[in-house]
Write a protein that holds these residues in place. Structure first.
Motif, PDB file in Angstrom:
ATOM      1  N   MET A 166     -83.891  43.999  38.503  1.00 37.42           N
ATOM      2  CA  MET A 166     -83.009  43.385  37.510  1.00 37.42           C
ATOM      3  C   MET A 166     -83.715  42.216  36.827  1.00 37.42           C
ATOM      4  O   MET A 166     -83.655  42.050  35.605  1.00 37.42           O
ATOM      5  CB  MET A 166     -81.732  42.909  38.213  1.00 37.42           C
ATOM      6  N   HIS A 167     -84.423  41.411  37.630  1.00 37.83           N
ATOM      7  CA  HIS A 167     -85.161  40.275  37.071  1.00 37.83           C
ATOM      8  C   HIS A 167     -86.251  40.745  36.114  1.00 37.83           C
ATOM      9  O   HIS A 167     -86.436  40.184  35.030  1.00 37.83           O
ATOM     10  CB  HIS A 167     -85.791  39.450  38.198  1.00 37.83           C
ATOM     11  N   GLN A 168     -86.964  41.807  36.493  1.00 40.44           N
ATOM     12  CA  GLN A 168     -88.043  42.322  35.644  1.00 40.44           C
ATOM     13  C   GLN A 168     -87.513  42.752  34.283  1.00 40.44           C
ATOM     14  O   GLN A 168     -88.135  42.500  33.246  1.00 40.44           O
ATOM     15  CB  GLN A 168     -88.737  43.500  36.342  1.00 40.44           C
ATOM     16  N   GLU A 169     -86.340  43.400  34.278  1.00 40.00           N
ATOM     17  CA  GLU A 169     -85.778  43.875  33.006  1.00 40.00           C
ATOM     18  C   GLU A 169     -85.274  42.712  32.159  1.00 40.00           C
ATOM     19  O   GLU A 169     -85.376  42.734  30.930  1.00 40.00           O
ATOM     20  CB  GLU A 169     -84.687  44.888  33.285  1.00 40.00           C
ATOM     21  N   MET A 170     -84.731  41.698  32.804  1.00 33.43           N
ATOM     22  CA  MET A 170     -84.319  40.505  32.062  1.00 33.43           C
ATOM     23  C   MET A 170     -85.537  39.785  31.488  1.00 33.43           C
ATOM     24  O   MET A 170     -85.508  39.308  30.359  1.00 33.43           O
ATOM     25  CB  MET A 170     -83.533  39.564  32.974  1.00 33.43           C
ATOM     26  N   GLU A 171     -86.610  39.725  32.293  1.00 33.97           N
ATOM     27  CA  GLU A 171     -87.852  39.086  31.831  1.00 33.97           C
ATOM     28  C   GLU A 171     -88.404  39.840  30.623  1.00 33.97           C
ATOM     29  O   GLU A 171     -88.875  39.242  29.655  1.00 33.97           O
ATOM     30  CB  GLU A 171     -88.874  39.069  32.962  1.00 33.97           C
ATOM     31  N   ARG A 172     -88.314  41.169  30.691  1.00 28.96           N
ATOM     32  CA  ARG A 172     -88.760  41.996  29.567  1.00 28.96           C
ATOM     33  C   ARG A 172     -87.937  41.683  28.316  1.00 28.96           C
ATOM     34  O   ARG A 172     -88.459  41.608  27.209  1.00 28.96           O
ATOM     35  CB  ARG A 172     -88.636  43.471  29.938  1.00 28.96           C
ATOM     36  N   ALA A 173     -86.625  41.488  28.517  1.00 38.22           N
ATOM     37  CA  ALA A 173     -85.757  41.154  27.380  1.00 38.22           C
ATOM     38  C   ALA A 173     -86.153  39.819  26.754  1.00 38.22           C
ATOM     39  O   ALA A 173     -86.144  39.666  25.529  1.00 38.22           O
ATOM     40  CB  ALA A 173     -84.296  41.107  27.835  1.00 38.22           C
ATOM     41  N   MET A 174     -86.516  38.846  27.606  1.00 31.63           N
ATOM     42  CA  MET A 174     -86.946  37.540  27.101  1.00 31.63           C
ATOM     43  C   MET A 174     -88.205  37.683  26.231  1.00 31.63           C
ATOM     44  O   MET A 174     -88.336  37.057  25.187  1.00 31.63           O
ATOM     45  CB  MET A 174     -87.247  36.582  28.252  1.00 31.63           C
ATOM     46  N   LYS A 175     -89.122  38.543  26.688  1.00 32.75           N
ATOM     47  CA  LYS A 175     -90.363  38.753  25.925  1.00 32.75           C
ATOM     48  C   LYS A 175     -90.082  39.459  24.604  1.00 32.75           C
ATOM     49  O   LYS A 175     -90.738  39.202  23.598  1.00 32.75           O
ATOM     50  CB  LYS A 175     -91.351  39.543  26.774  1.00 32.75           C
TER      51      LYS A 175
END
Length: 480
Positions: A420-429
Motif C-alpha cells: 500500500m505504501h509503495q503505491e501511495m509513493e508511486r502516486a506522489m511521484k
C-alpha cells in the motif's frame, strides 16, 4: 442511516441508466419502485404521494424522455425533489441577530439527546463563530440532569449556570438571563426538561420559560431512531410552541431515514442540525442538497473537504505539501495519513461520502472490516524503528517477522501495508511529474484532501479529484 433506501434507489436508477431511450411506462414503473422504497424507509404516506406525483409529472415530460441521457435526467429530477422535500437549497442557520444575550431554548422528549445536543451546539458556537456561551439546565425532574450539563460544559470549556437546589424552571431561567447579562454572554442555551410523552404539564412549563426568556430560537430535539413517531412528536410540539427548527439526533444510527425525509414536509419547520455521533463535535449543519446526494449515491465531496480542513493542522499540511511536491512519501507520512483519516470519521464515513465508493463500502462490510484496520496498520508502523520508517526498503524477512510479532499481526499484514505504501509513493511521484501540487492546491489548499487521502483513488463520478492514487488497492487491503 439511509443505506437501505440508497441501495433500493440505486438499483432502480441503474435500470433506467442502462437503457438508451425511455418510454413513459418505464418511468412510471420506476416511480412505483421508488414509492415502495420510500414507504419501506418509513416516510409518511402523504409525503410519499406528494413526492411521487411531483417527480412523475416532471419525469414524463417531453424534455426528459427526449433528452440524450433520459436516465440521468430522471435522477436529476428525483434529486431536485429530494432536496425540496428535505428543506430546499437554502440552509437556514441559527438566527443570532438580536441584542445579546440571544436565547436558544432546547425542547423535546426525555431521552432524545437534548442535554448532549445543547453541549454540542455550545461547542459549535464557541469554536466556529467565536461566541461567548452560557448553558443552563432547567431540568429539575430527571435525576442528575443539571450535573450532567455541568460535566459536559467542563468537557467543551463552556460555562454553565451554578446549580441551586430547589429552584423551579422559571426561577432558573430568570437567574440565567441575569447572569448572562452580567457576564456579557453572546448566546444563552436553555436545556429544558423532557417527558416520556407529550403532556400538557410539559407544554405549560415550556410556555412559562419562553414567556420569561423570549427565545430567538426554539429548537426541537428529536431522536431519528424513533422513526415516524419522531414526526408525530414534532407535530405535537409545533402545535403548542413556536418552534424555529429541528435537530435530528443519531443520524449515524441504523434508522430507516423516514423521520428525516418527512420532518420538513409534515411540520414545515427546517431541520437545522444533525447529530452524527456520540462525540461532542459530532454535530453538523443539515444541508438538504448534500443529504440528497448521499441518498442517491452521488457522494458529498464538499463535506469531505470540510472534514479534511478541520482534521489537518496547517503546519503539518505545509510539511506534507513540500514532501508531496518532491515526490517523497515514507512510513511516517503514511502514519500521518492514517491518523488524519481517523480524525475525519474513519473509512466508513469517508467511503459513504465519496462518489462511486458504494461498492468499496459494501466490500468492507462484507469482509467484516471496520476502522480497527487503521489501528492495526498504525500498530505495524509503530513497531518499526525510526530508521525503518524513513527507509522502508530496509525491511527484509527477518525485520518483517520482528515487526509482525511486535504489533500482534502476521507477516502478510506487514507485506500488504508495504505494498500500500509503495503505491501511495508511486502516486506522489506521479504528482511530481504532473508539475507538483498545482491542481490539488487549487482544489483543497496545500496538503488538503489529496494529503489526507492519497490512497482513496479516482472513482467514477469523482472527476475533480486528480492524482489521488488507486482506491481498489485500499479495498483489497481491507478485504484480505
Amino acid at each position: 442511516m439511509f443505506d437501505t433506501l440508497s441501495d433500493r434507489l440505486g438499483s432502480v436508477f441503474d435500470k433506467l441508466r442502462g437503457r438508451g431511450a425511455l418510454k413513459e411506462q418505464d418511468v412510471r414503473d420506476a416511480m412505483r419502485e421508488v414509492r415502495i422504497a420510500l414507504l419501506e424507509a418509513d416516510v409518511a404516506l402523504p409525503v410519499v404521494r406528494r413526492f411521487i406525483d411531483e417527480v412523475t409529472e416532471k419525469a414524463v415530460g417531453h424534455a426528459v424522455l427526449k433528452s440524450v441521457t433520459p436516465g440521468q435526467q430522471v435522477v436529476k429530477v428525483v434529486n431536485d425533489a429530494l432536496v425540496e422535500m428535505l428543506g430546499g437549497t437554502e440552509v437556514p442557520g441559527l438566527d443570532l441577530a438580536a441584542t445579546p444575550p440571544v436565547v436558544i431554548m432546547m425542547v423535546g422528549l426525555q431521552g432524545s439527546g437534548k442535554t448532549t445536543t445543547t453541549a454540542k451546539l455550545a461547542k459549535l458556537l464557541k469554536e466556529k463563530q467565536g461566541k461567548k456561551v452560557l448553558m443552563a439546565s432547567l431540568d429539575v425532574n430527571r435525576p442528575a440532569a443539571q450535573e450532567q450539563l455541568k460535566v459536559l460544559g467542563e468537557q467543551v470549556s463552556v460555562a454553565t449556570l451554578p446549580i441551586i437546589a430547589g429552584q423551579q424552571p422559571v426561577e432558573i431561567a430568570t437567574r440565567a438571563l441575569q447572569s448572562a447579562k452580567l457576564q456579557a454572554v453572546d448566546v444563552l442555551l436553555l436545556d429544558t426538561a423532557g417527558r416520556l410523552h407529550v403532556d400538557q404539564q410539559l407544554m405549560d412549563e415550556m410556555k412559562a420559560v419562553a414567556a420569561i426568556s423570549v427565545p430567538k430560537e426554539t429548537l426541537l430535539v428529536v431522536d431519528s431512531l424513533t422513526g415516524q413517531d419522531a414526526v408525530n412528536v414534532a407535530q405535537s410540539f409545533a402545535g403548542q410552541v413556536d418552534l424555529t427548527g429541528v435537530v435530528l439526533t443519531r443520524m449515524d444510527g441504523d434508522a430507516r431515514g423516514g423521520a428525516a425525509l418527512s420532518m420538513r414536509a409534515v411540520t414545515g419547520k427546517p431541520i437545522k442540525f444533525a447529530g452524527t455521533g456520540e462525540k461532542l463535535d459530532a454535530i453538523e449543519v443539515f444541508q438538504p442538497s448534500r443529504v440528497a446526494s448521499r441518498i442517491l449515491g452521488m457522494g458529498d465531496i464538499v463535506s469531505i473537504v470540510e472534514k479534511a480542513a478541520q482534521a489537518i493542522e496547517q503546519e503539518e499540511a505545509e510539511r506534507m505539501a513540500e514532501r508531496m511536491a518532491k515526490g517523497q512519501f515514507d512510513m511516517n507520512d503514511l502514519r500521518t495519513q492514517l491518523k488524519q483519516m481517523q480524525n475525519m470519521g474513519g473509512l466508513g464515513a469517508l467511503a459513504g461520502m465519496m462518489p462511486g465508493m458504494k461498492k468499496a463500502k459494501q466490500a468492507m462490510q462484507q469482509s467484516g472490516m471496520d476502522d480497527r484496520v487503521l489501528l492495526r496498520m498504525d500498530a505495524i508502523i509503530g513497531s518499526m524503528t525510526p530508521k525503518e520508517r524513513a527507509r522502508p526498503d530496509l525491511l527484509n524477512a527477518k525485520r518483517k517477522i520482528r515487526i509482525a510479532n511486535g504489533s500482534g499481526t502476521q507477516v502478510q499484514d506487514v507485506n500488504k501495508l508495504l505494498k500500500m505504501h509503495q503505491e501511495m509513493e508511486r502516486a506522489m511521484k506521479q504528482i511530481k511529474k504532473m508539475g507538483g501540487l498545482g491542481g490539488l492546491a487549487k482544489l483543497f489548499g496545500k496538503g488538503g484532501l489529496g494529503a489526507a487521502m492519497p490512497g482513496l483513488g479516482q472513482q467514477p463520478g469523482a472527476g475533480s479529484l486528480p492524482g489521488l492514487g488507486s482506491a481498489p488497492d485500499l479495498t483489497n487491503f481491507l478485504k484480505k
